[in-house]
Structures are given as structure tokens and as C-alpha cells.
Design a protein around this motif. Structure first.
Motif, PDB file in Angstrom:
ATOM      1  N   LEU A 230      50.772  21.950  43.950  1.00 15.23           N
ATOM      2  CA  LEU A 230      50.366  20.555  44.104  1.00 15.23           C
ATOM      3  C   LEU A 230      48.849  20.383  44.093  1.00 15.23           C
ATOM      4  N   ARG A 231      48.137  21.471  44.171  1.00 11.52           N
ATOM      5  CA  ARG A 231      46.677  21.378  44.197  1.00 11.52           C
ATOM      6  C   ARG A 231      46.126  21.303  42.775  1.00 11.52           C
ATOM      7  N   PRO A 232      45.082  20.506  42.542  1.00  5.64           N
ATOM      8  CA  PRO A 232      44.491  20.442  41.194  1.00  5.64           C
ATOM      9  C   PRO A 232      43.850  21.779  40.834  1.00  5.64           C
ATOM     10  N   PRO A 233      43.829  22.141  39.557  1.00  3.05           N
ATOM     11  CA  PRO A 233      43.215  23.412  39.147  1.00  3.05           C
ATOM     12  C   PRO A 233      41.710  23.401  39.368  1.00  3.05           C
ATOM     13  N   VAL A 234      41.137  24.595  39.386  1.00  2.00           N
ATOM     14  CA  VAL A 234      39.683  24.741  39.529  1.00  2.00           C
ATOM     15  C   VAL A 234      39.169  25.518  38.325  1.00  2.00           C
ATOM     16  N   SER A 235      37.926  25.273  37.942  1.00  2.00           N
ATOM     17  CA  SER A 235      37.344  25.964  36.798  1.00  2.00           C
ATOM     18  C   SER A 235      36.737  27.285  37.255  1.00  2.00           C
ATOM     19  N   PRO A 236      36.548  28.239  36.320  1.00  2.00           N
ATOM     20  CA  PRO A 236      35.896  29.501  36.674  1.00  2.00           C
ATOM     21  C   PRO A 236      34.506  29.276  37.274  1.00  2.00           C
ATOM     22  N   GLN A 237      33.784  28.277  36.766  1.00  2.00           N
ATOM     23  CA  GLN A 237      32.454  27.990  37.305  1.00  2.00           C
ATOM     24  C   GLN A 237      32.543  27.468  38.741  1.00  2.00           C
TER      25      GLN A 237
ATOM     26  N   GLY B 299      33.697  34.781  57.881  1.00  3.07           N
ATOM     27  CA  GLY B 299      34.969  34.475  57.264  1.00  3.07           C
ATOM     28  C   GLY B 299      35.038  33.048  56.766  1.00  3.07           C
ATOM     29  N   ASP B 300      33.907  32.386  56.689  1.00  2.76           N
ATOM     30  CA  ASP B 300      33.859  30.984  56.294  1.00  2.76           C
ATOM     31  C   ASP B 300      33.953  30.894  54.775  1.00  2.76           C
ATOM     32  N   ILE B 301      35.170  30.954  54.248  1.00  2.00           N
ATOM     33  CA  ILE B 301      35.370  30.954  52.802  1.00  2.00           C
ATOM     34  C   ILE B 301      35.930  29.619  52.319  1.00  2.00           C
ATOM     35  N   SER B 302      35.801  29.379  51.043  1.00  2.00           N
ATOM     36  CA  SER B 302      36.306  28.151  50.422  1.00  2.00           C
ATOM     37  C   SER B 302      37.772  28.360  50.050  1.00  2.00           C
ATOM     38  N   MET B 303      38.654  27.982  50.950  1.00  2.14           N
ATOM     39  CA  MET B 303      40.080  28.221  50.744  1.00  2.14           C
ATOM     40  C   MET B 303      40.629  27.522  49.505  1.00  2.14           C
ATOM     41  N   ASP B 304      39.967  26.465  49.062  1.00  2.93           N
ATOM     42  CA  ASP B 304      40.493  25.722  47.920  1.00  2.93           C
ATOM     43  C   ASP B 304      40.446  26.523  46.618  1.00  2.93           C
ATOM     44  N   VAL B 305      39.646  27.598  46.559  1.00  7.14           N
ATOM     45  CA  VAL B 305      39.593  28.395  45.333  1.00  7.14           C
ATOM     46  C   VAL B 305      40.433  29.669  45.444  1.00  7.14           C
TER      47      VAL B 305
ATOM     48  N   ARG C 214      35.322  42.245  43.719  1.00  6.08           N
ATOM     49  CA  ARG C 214      35.814  41.606  42.493  1.00  6.08           C
ATOM     50  C   ARG C 214      36.862  40.568  42.890  1.00  6.08           C
ATOM     51  N   TYR C 215      36.696  39.362  42.356  1.00 13.89           N
ATOM     52  CA  TYR C 215      37.602  38.259  42.609  1.00 13.89           C
ATOM     53  C   TYR C 215      38.337  37.964  41.299  1.00 13.89           C
ATOM     54  N   THR C 216      39.622  38.281  41.247  1.00 19.43           N
ATOM     55  CA  THR C 216      40.393  38.103  40.019  1.00 19.43           C
ATOM     56  C   THR C 216      41.007  36.706  39.977  1.00 19.43           C
ATOM     57  N   LEU C 217      40.803  36.000  38.859  1.00 19.72           N
ATOM     58  CA  LEU C 217      41.288  34.636  38.693  1.00 19.72           C
ATOM     59  C   LEU C 217      42.551  34.627  37.831  1.00 19.72           C
ATOM     60  N   ASP C 218      43.371  33.593  38.015  1.00 20.04           N
ATOM     61  CA  ASP C 218      44.620  33.504  37.258  1.00 20.04           C
ATOM     62  C   ASP C 218      44.832  32.051  36.839  1.00 20.04           C
ATOM     63  N   THR C 219      44.793  31.815  35.540  1.00 22.04           N
ATOM     64  CA  THR C 219      44.953  30.446  35.049  1.00 22.04           C
ATOM     65  C   THR C 219      46.335  29.879  35.372  1.00 22.04           C
ATOM     66  N   SER C 220      47.336  30.753  35.483  1.00 18.21           N
ATOM     67  CA  SER C 220      48.684  30.281  35.822  1.00 18.21           C
ATOM     68  C   SER C 220      48.787  29.872  37.281  1.00 18.21           C
ATOM     69  N   LYS C 221      47.761  30.189  38.072  1.00 16.88           N
ATOM     70  CA  LYS C 221      47.704  29.809  39.482  1.00 16.88           C
ATOM     71  C   LYS C 221      46.588  28.797  39.714  1.00 16.88           C
ATOM     72  N   GLY C 222      46.378  27.943  38.740  1.00 17.30           N
ATOM     73  CA  GLY C 222      45.367  26.907  38.877  1.00 17.30           C
ATOM     74  C   GLY C 222      43.948  27.423  38.770  1.00 17.30           C
ATOM     75  N   GLY C 223      43.783  28.637  38.204  1.00 18.03           N
ATOM     76  CA  GLY C 223      42.451  29.217  38.057  1.00 18.03           C
ATOM     77  C   GLY C 223      41.914  29.816  39.342  1.00 18.03           C
ATOM     78  N   ARG C 224      42.759  29.912  40.365  1.00 22.46           N
ATOM     79  CA  ARG C 224      42.292  30.384  41.674  1.00 22.46           C
ATOM     80  C   ARG C 224      42.258  31.908  41.765  1.00 22.46           C
ATOM     81  N   ILE C 225      41.667  32.382  42.848  1.00 20.55           N
ATOM     82  CA  ILE C 225      41.553  33.821  43.093  1.00 20.55           C
ATOM     83  C   ILE C 225      42.896  34.353  43.563  1.00 20.55           C
ATOM     84  N   VAL C 226      43.427  35.330  42.842  1.00 22.04           N
ATOM     85  CA  VAL C 226      44.719  35.915  43.206  1.00 22.04           C
ATOM     86  C   VAL C 226      44.576  37.324  43.752  1.00 22.04           C
TER      87      VAL C 226
END
Length: 253
Positions: free
Chosen positions: A103-110, A129-135, A215-227
């Protein structure tokens, strides 16, 4: 995450062992130093060489400590310590949480790259531990040389358990980027080089001083987020643990 894994944020937390995976409230920590990544670029021809001198040389020959290369004994010790404080050394079945990601909108690699850099330079996240959970995907796998677990919910639980200990024990925690966060040409992952330092409020005043790469691996099938979040250290996990019992010397800082 070097020795006791942990991360914290008012709205999100993550186990970041770094080592003492330490968590300190953001308002009580020092903002990290970002080497070159956010600083203005100088325009003269000589500025180019000056920037190169300022930015730390990347030594690809350095042997990095990874989860698979860490001894079972060291991993057992960290897992046992995590469990002893009520943390989660294994993580969750993602299940319903994964549906929330849909349900969350996708995010771009940038967007992801900028969020990572912001987490370093504004959140001092290696300690807080203050991370951006949305990505981050809710089923993200977090791995460092001592622990590997699944789910941002587990990340948050670990931080909640560790936060009181970190606030009591860690003095003057600081972290810095050792260069800009790099987005790969394929835009499939980002990489960051960093260093974290902090003194522990113990009689022998040990110092945690760890350099690493994540290393933060991104996945376009997961809205471009870090998997996947894969953290490696430039020293053995056992050496990072030994910092906890080693008295402070000039070489420690």
C-alpha cells in the motif's frame, strides 16, 4: 550494527550491532561527520586535488568481516547477549506486514540514497538507529558479522531493549561517512563506508572504534525499497568484541 547490535529512533529503531550496537537518543548524540558528501564543491582546478586528499582512500584489498566468516562461537555469544536482554536474534515471519508494503507508494533509487545519507548525517544512525523506515521493506534482512535476522519489526524490538543500556553506557558516540553514499550504476544497490567511535562508561573505559562498509540492496518489485542490509567490518567480529574488555589506550582512539 560492532558488538552489541542496536538502533533507535523516535519513530523507528533497528538493531545495529555495530558494535556495540548501541542506541542513544538522537538529542543526546553528536551529529555525524559526512566526508565530502554534503559539503559544497569548490570550483578551482586545485580544489579537485584538495578534495581527493580529504576523502579517505578506498583500499579494496582490506579483508572485510562478514557473517559467514565469523566463528560460530562469536555468533553464539552475540546471539545469547541479544536474547538475554529480551531482544530478537532471529527475526519474524513477515506475513501481514508485507501486505502493508503493497500500500505504500514506491521510492526512487535517488530517494533511497538520499535517505541513507540523511540517516548518517542527521540521525547519527549507527548509534541511534534513527533510520528512514519508509525506504526499507518490512521484510528486509539485516545482517552484520555477528547477527542475521528478518524484519523491521524485529529491528525495532531489539532497539527498544538495547536503548536503556546504550544510554547508560555509551559516552560521546560519533559516526562519520568516509565518503559519499554511492548508488551503483545499475541502481540495484547503494554502498556506504563509515566509521563509528564511542567510549563506554565502564571502569576500564573501553573504546569502540570500528570501520565498516554497508550495502543496501534495492528491489523494484518491493517498491524500490531496501530488501537487504549487509554490514561488514574492517576487523574481525571477535576483535570488535574484545574492544569491550580492552582498557583505553592512545591507539584506541
Amino acid at each position: 550494527m560492532p558488538v552489541l547490535p542496536a538502533h533507535h529512533s523516535n519513530h523507528s529503531k533497528i538493531l545495529t550491532r555495530r558494535h556495540v550496537h548501541a542506541c542513544v537518543h538522537p538529542t543526546r548524540t553528536r551529529v555525524c561527520v559526512c566526508v565530502n558528501s554534503l559539503s559544497p564543491r569548490r570550483s578551482s582546478s586545485s580544489s579537485s586535488s584538495s578534495e581527493e586528499e580529504e576523502e579517505e582512500h578506498v583500499d579494496d584489498s582490506v579483508s572485510l568481516a562478514q557473517y559467514d566468516s565469523t566463528s560460530p562461537l562469536t555468533r553464539f555469544v552475540v546471539s545469547a547477549l541479544t536474547t538475554a536482554i529480551g531482544g530478537d536474534a532471529h527475526g519474524d515471519e513477515v506475513g501481514l506486514a508485507q501486505k502493508e508494503d503493497d500500500l505504500r507508494p514506491p521510492v526512487s533509487p535517488q530517494d533511497v540514497r538520499n535517505a541513507i545519507e540523511r540517516d548518517f548525517c542527521e540521525g547519527n544512525y549507527l548509534w541511534t538507529g534513527d533510520i528512514s523506515m519508509d525506504v526499507y521493506d518490512k521484510g528486509c534482512v539485516f545482517t552484520d558479522p555477528t547477527l542475521s535476522f528478518t524484519g523491521t519489526a524485529a529491528f525495532q524490538r531489539n532497539l527498544e531493549r538495547l536503548e536503556p543500556w546504550i544510554e547508560k553506557l555509551v559516552v560521546d558516540p560519533r559516526s562519520e561517512l568516509r565518503g559519499p553514499v554511492v548508488l551503483d550504476d545499475s541502481q540495484a544497490f547503494c554502498e556506504a563506508r563509515w566509521q563509528m567511535i564511542g567510549e563506554l562508561r565502564l571502569p576500564w573505559r573501553p573504546v569502540v572504534n570500528v570501520k565498516g562498509r554497508t550495502r543496501y540492496t534495492l528491489d523494484t518489485s518491493k517498491g524500490g525499497r531496501i530488501v537487504r542490509y549487509d554490514e561488514n567490518w574492517e576487523l574481525k567480529a571477535s576483535e570488535a568484541l574484545m574492544q569491550l574488555v580492552t582498557p583505553t589506550t592512545k591507539a584506541s582512539v
